[in-house]
Design an enzyme around this catalytic site. Structure first.
Site, short mmCIF file in Angstrom:
data_model
loop_
_atom_site.label_atom_id
_atom_site.label_comp_id
_atom_site.label_asym_id
_atom_site.label_seq_id
_atom_site.Cartn_x
_atom_site.Cartn_y
_atom_site.Cartn_z
N LYS A 100 -7.54 13.52 0.93
CA LYS A 100 -7.55 14.92 0.51
C LYS A 100 -8.42 15.78 1.40
CE LYS A 100 -5.61 14.53 -4.02
NZ LYS A 100 -5.77 14.41 -5.46
N ARG A 103 -6.06 5.82 -6.69
CA ARG A 103 -4.68 6.10 -6.23
C ARG A 103 -4.77 6.42 -4.74
NH1 ARG A 103 -1.81 10.61 -5.30
NH2 ARG A 103 0.41 10.61 -5.77
N1 PMM Z 1 -2.94 13.75 -6.42
C1 PMM Z 1 -1.73 14.06 -5.92
C2 PMM Z 1 -0.55 13.70 -6.60
N2 PMM Z 1 -0.61 13.01 -7.77
N3 PMM Z 1 -1.88 11.97 -9.45
C3 PMM Z 1 -3.06 11.66 -9.97
N4 PMM Z 1 -3.13 10.98 -11.13
N5 PMM Z 1 -4.24 11.99 -9.36
C4 PMM Z 1 -4.27 12.69 -8.19
O1 PMM Z 1 -5.36 12.99 -7.69
C5 PMM Z 1 -3.01 13.06 -7.61
C6 PMM Z 1 -1.82 12.67 -8.28
C7 PMM Z 1 -1.63 14.79 -4.62
O2 PMM Z 1 -1.74 13.91 -3.56
P1 PMM Z 1 -0.48 13.25 -2.75
O3 PMM Z 1 0.33 14.40 -2.20
O4 PMM Z 1 -1.12 12.44 -1.73
O5 PMM Z 1 0.33 12.44 -3.68
#
Ligand code: PMM
Length: 292
Positions: free
Chosen positions: A230, A270
């Site tokens: 991020k 994650r």
């Molecule tokens: N961040 C993203 C998408 N889904 N779900 C959860 N539970 N927590 C997060 O911090 C989160 C998520 C955005 O990141 P990405 O584009 O790398 O998926």
């Protein structure tokens, strides 16, 4: 008074004996890190299998980007992206979560074999989501995100209204989301909380939440941390000229967060890069238990 999860973990939640690792596959054209890479279902399926073979506990499949400024995709398009990938992976024995804010997509995903619903709106985007979860009895990751249900990213402005005390407010709002879920019939032991790093939050907000992880973990629910690649890591690692570290060069920092998340009491992380985080978690686990 908010509900808390029972002492007994929900049978639908992975319990690998260490911090849970969720590997990300975004079947999207515009996610900030892997957007466009896995829009082709065959590539998404291959990536999911690769993540499983590397040792992740759950593969998180999303069909809609939530990056700042992203436009919402049509629900039918979202379903068309994720369902074939979920079906193929679950048929191959991979544990899958679906990253969606939509009840219809969640229901289809559960039918296709998804074991967990990961909802970045924490149940706020779709009033029908809680019923789908309650009826299916699957675990539900409730992420914190101050928004009106549509995309309201004000990462640089510090949230919709800004925060006076980020930890207190995020904790209270997560527990409000828990109360709403439980009122709708969801088993509290099925809930996982996530502070929603980067979702309408500044870098300082994110660090304050990470510093307060033991407090968040003490709310009585498993806590998931999503810091992978991020922007606040990009700005932390800015070069001398102020240029942010490139997105694909943030995995070492992500792994450091994974190790510290273990120390802070996280239930899971994650991440995009499975290997570095699994290594970091193995070290953290050996360190905290005194056994390798
Ligand atoms: N961040 C993203 C998408 N889904 N779900 C959860 N539970 N927590 C997060 O911090 C989160 C998520 C955005 O990141 P990405 O584009 O790398 O998926």
């Amino acid at each position: 008074m908010a509900e808390t999860a029972s002492q007994h973990p929900h049978p639908g939640l992975p319990a690998p004996g260490r911090c849970v690792v969720m590997g990300i596959v975004n079947v999207t054209g515009d996610s900030f890190s892997d957007g466009g890479q896995f829009l082709d279902p065959e590539r998404a399926i291959a990536r999911g299998l690769e993540l499983r073979n590397l040792g992740v506990d759950v593969v998180d499949i999303g069909g809609e980007s939530t990056r700042p400024g992203a436009v919402r995709v049509d629900p039918a398009v979202e379903a068309r992206r994720v369902i074939p990938v979920i079906s193929a992976l679950t048929s191959a024995g991979v544990a899958v979560s679906v990253d969606t804010m939509r009840a219809t997509v969640a229901a289809e995903a559960i039918t296709a074999g998804a074991a967990i619903v990961n909802d970045v709106s924490g149940g706020q985007a779709d009033p029908d989501m809680a019923k789908v979860i309650a009826d299916a009895g699957v675990p539900w990751i409730l992420m914190h995100w101050r928004s009106n249900g549509e995309y309201v990213h004000r990462a640089d402005a510090g949230g919709r209204d800004g925060y006076r005390d980020i930890v207190k407010e995020v904790s209270a709002e997560l527990l409000t989301q828990v109360d709403a879920a439980v009122r709708a019939g969801v088993d509290p032991s099925a809930l996982v909380l996530d502070p929603g790093l980067g979702f309408a939050k500044t870098a300082e907000d994110n660090w304050a939440l990470l510093q307060a992880l033991p407090h968040l973990a003490g709310l009585g629910f498993p806590v998931l941390i999503g810091a992978s690649r991020k922007r606040f890591l990009g700005s932390l690692l800015s070069g001398p000229d102020g240029t942010e570290r490139a997105v694909l060069e943030r995995d070492t920092a992500t792994a450091a967060i994974s190790a510290l998340a273990v120390a802070g009491g996280a239930w899971g992380v994650r991440v995009h890069d499975a290997r570095s985080t699994l290594d970091a978690i193995a070290v953290a686990h050996a360190w905290t238990t005194g056994r390798g």
